[in-house]
Design an enzyme around this catalytic site. Structure first.
Site, PDB file in Angstrom:
ATOM      1  N   ASP A 164       0.768  -1.474   0.300  1.00 43.29           N
ATOM      2  CA  ASP A 164       0.020   0.160   0.183  1.00 43.29           C
ATOM      3  C   ASP A 164       0.790   0.863   0.011  1.00 43.29           C
ATOM      4  O   ASP A 164       0.587   2.820  -0.759  1.00 43.29           O
ATOM      5  CB  ASP A 164      -0.820   0.679   1.311  1.00 43.29           C
ATOM      6  CG  ASP A 164      -1.772  -1.076   1.679  1.00 43.29           C
ATOM      7  OD1 ASP A 164      -2.501  -1.375   0.544  1.00 43.29           O
ATOM      8  OD2 ASP A 164      -1.677  -2.297   2.023  1.00 43.29           O
ATOM      9  N   HIS A 169      -4.841  -2.851   6.462  1.00 46.47           N
ATOM     10  CA  HIS A 169      -4.500  -3.394   5.247  1.00 46.47           C
ATOM     11  C   HIS A 169      -5.872  -4.047   4.785  1.00 46.47           C
ATOM     12  O   HIS A 169      -6.688  -4.467   4.125  1.00 46.47           O
ATOM     13  CB  HIS A 169      -3.904  -4.130   4.912  1.00 46.47           C
ATOM     14  CG  HIS A 169      -3.428  -5.423   3.205  1.00 46.47           C
ATOM     15  ND1 HIS A 169      -3.297  -4.436   2.196  1.00 46.47           N
ATOM     16  CD2 HIS A 169      -3.573  -6.353   3.030  1.00 46.47           C
ATOM     17  CE1 HIS A 169      -2.799  -4.591   1.517  1.00 46.47           C
ATOM     18  NE2 HIS A 169      -3.463  -6.088   1.975  1.00 46.47           N
TER      19      HIS A 169
END
Lengths: 433, 433
Positions: free
Chosen positions: B247, B275
């Site tokens: 990410d 996440h």
């Protein structure tokens, strides 16, 4: 006889071909040469008797050159000389990869981009060739390359036209081909893949760097490499390789296992011939800890039968276990093959590569692509190793794989531009256009 | 309250548990502790009201330790000190990988083995954990590792029992989990994967190195990491990470694209929280060429809405394009995450990792696994970065992802050993066993 020599002869004999040939030989002022589309031959001609087939024709369509699409972040322009960290870097190199959306490429691209192949000061551009069907997957690959933030990866472009994607390529890694599935015949592959490699050879000839190094991975890779180089007469035939490094790696591992040593102790392993089941993993010249293998492994039956078979059939065993072909280790072996051309071969050792046989010292038939022992100074070029022993056993095996490659060559005569004319005396005259 | 403290309290209160607990706390003389098999909960309990659930029980079955099966060439014993080239190498480290036959691992294993992660003088042992179903594929992976001739790869073992495979692991990379397919709900993943990570936590607790570093990749990775660390009370909670590096990498790329700079100019990017789609890519503290992003990218609407959404949804977009989840770039980000713990963080920069929130300086709820900015001295450990700005916008987003993680935590209370007792006054007492 080399292609270039023949061109000269044809020039003298046939003035109508002059402008076409001279264009083909014009190294410095290149024009994008694109052949007219030819109908796909649904059946290949495998007759060993004469058959007039159409030679590849390269036609200057004078279309403007189009760059493949750059992708996302890689569309930015930048000056590497401006950065403190990047100004000592080497000049950017262009690496074209066909079959870029496939599994082997999916491993290979990230290895190339990480710097582990060309080193930490070599920025690279990746030019990805896919098909219309795989274009979205190609975008996916480009997105994943973006997301990986590789500092050395400075350009990524994607396309489905080899004439665009191969533009100025310094390396062409030709992976794309229909893979060999379980039970698939080699002849099927010749038929399916030959056309692709003829087309890609023409594209390389038209637009790649004149010093491009080509590694053919797509099977049948030896004959695909032959087709490719025959269709790229302006690029030295010596620049074309068929990947047999995976076979070499597998052979080293099996010899190490049998001898009970770690694989880093095995050297001087040659794979002779075709990347197929007729390949010849050479235990006669191979060494373990610097000692000839036959002095270390006394089991001759194992060497002559089991070892060879193990190496030849490893790929098939893996497909069964893993459910697909061995993409990761193939990619590793492509990395090994490239590294072996850009770094000097360790003293006394050599590597195997499928290369053009013209002028080989082993008595192997000329004008095919055959895996042989090579050494490199690390300049991208190689020379064949002279001091190898060939005994009767090895000679007989080499003859078998040579015969297979000659048969494959006959099957693709329509793609290599060979025209055979049968004379009444049944003497065969072979002309290379 | 930390688990270890509670164990001590229980010891004093309940002598019947004494031998069991003291065995669990015996760091130096370890015995393989294997819990009795428990029936799999087919439905997860997600009620926020009280419900007595069985805490994880670790039982000493006193089975002899069994080593996982070494594979092929890697069964050889060797003395690295005996070789001229290898005697300067570091001591071999053990890296355990779950889901070793999957696609992320298929990229990651070859990166680990090549030396690009731990360096050219760090020999490694790979311990591959698969399932009964994937065992043949696991053998295929081991064969491909053999065929790759990586000099630094000295041991490969394969197995389907975490208690065997995690033996003496210095690193545990927990990839194996049912992947999120298109349209799959996060709650489904919690249910399916929680049990796996509870079991693997117990196995790590029983047999891994006391200093093992654990990176959880299998989703939902934050809560899986929480489950895992709760089931491994003898290993510092600080050693567990949930991977949010992909990410972070994606966020850097999107900021670079918007600013028209190459991604290497972007620094100080934090991913806060889970996440998942509630993750918070932090543009407030991020910098481009050392300048705060908000001074470079003036388009606040883009930053607050499009940017965040782009990063959050990148994975989904890739699944659509590529037909499967992004294995290659995930593997690259695992490499990045490991490297960031074994090399010092560049001056002034930081990295994101999902870590245990106990004692965090940001006011985030304690006792969850939350992605936060970290710095490492390169010793495998990290510290949280203190000098970050949190404004109202960022705070509100952090609260949302925190709420999601707290809800996930409640859903897996039966796996983390939390027992809730509802008192008549509806005051909730929470005990950690």
């Amino acid at each position: 006889m080399a292609l270039a020599d023949l061109h000269t002869k044809i020039d003298l004999q046939n003035s109508s071909q002059l402008s076409y040939v001279s264009t083909r030989l014009s190294y410095n002022h290149r024009i994008s040469l694109r052949p007219l589309p030819q109908p796909h031959n649904s059946r290949i001609c495998c007759s060993v008797t004469s058959k007039e087939v159409q030679a590849p024709v390269t036609v200057n369509t004078e279309e403007p050159k189009k760059k493949p699409d750059c992708y996302g972040i890689f569309c930015l322009t930048y000056d590497l000389m401006a950065g403190e960290e990047t100004k000592s870097w080497k000049k950017l190199i262009n690496i074209a990869i066909s079959g870029a959306a496939g599994m082997i490429s999916n491993h290979l691209l990230f290895k190339l981009a990480s710097g582990e192949v060309f080193g930490p000061d070599q920025p690279i551009a990746l030019k990805l060739l896919g098909s219309e069907r795989s274009f979205e997957a190609l975008e996916g690959v480009a997105m994943e390359l973006e997301d990986s933030l590789f500092p050395l990866l400075r350009e990524v472009s994607i396309g489905i036209d080899a004439y665009e994607v191969f533009q100025d390529a310094d390396w062409a890694l030709l992976i794309g081909a229909k893979p060999r599935g379980p039970g698939m015949e080699r002849a099927d592959l010749l038929d399916i893949n030959g056309q692709i490699f003829a087309e890609q050879g023409k594209a390389l000839n038209a637009v790649a760097s004149r010093n491009v190094k080509v590694i053919v991975v797509g099977n049948p890779c030896n004959t695909n490499a032959l087709i490719c180089l025959k269709n790229a007469p302006d690029i030295p035939a010596k620049n074309f390789h068929a990947l047999t490094r995976l076979d070499e790696n597998r052979a080293k591992c099996q010899l190490a296992l049998k001898a009970g040593v770690f694989y880093d102790k095995v050297s001087n392993v040659t794979i002779w011939g075709n990347h197929s089941t007729t390949q010849v993993p050479d235990f006669l010249n191979a060494k373990i800890n610097g000692i000839p293998v036959k002095e270390v492994i006394k089991d001759t039956k194992w060497l002559e039968e089991e070892f060879t078979e193990m190496v030849q059939k490893r790929g098939g065993v893996l497909i069964k276990k893993w459910g697909r072909s061995s993409a990761a280790s193939t990619a590793v072996s492509v990395v090994d093959a490239i590294r072996s051309l850009v770094t000097p071969t360790p003293e006394g050792d050599w590597i195997s590569s499928g290369v053009y046989t013209a002028g080989n010292p082993y008595g192997i038939a000329e004008d095919i692509v055959f895996s042989m022992p090579c050494r490199s100074k690390g300049d991208g070029d190689y020379e064949l190793v002279k001091d190898v022993i060939i005994d009767d056993y090895l000679r007989s095996r080499i003859k078998m794989t040579e015969a297979e490659l000659l048969a494959e060559k006959r099957c693709v005569a329509h793609l290599t531009g060979e025209v055979r004319i049968k004379f009444p005396s049944s003497r065969i005259l072979q002309l290379t256009l």
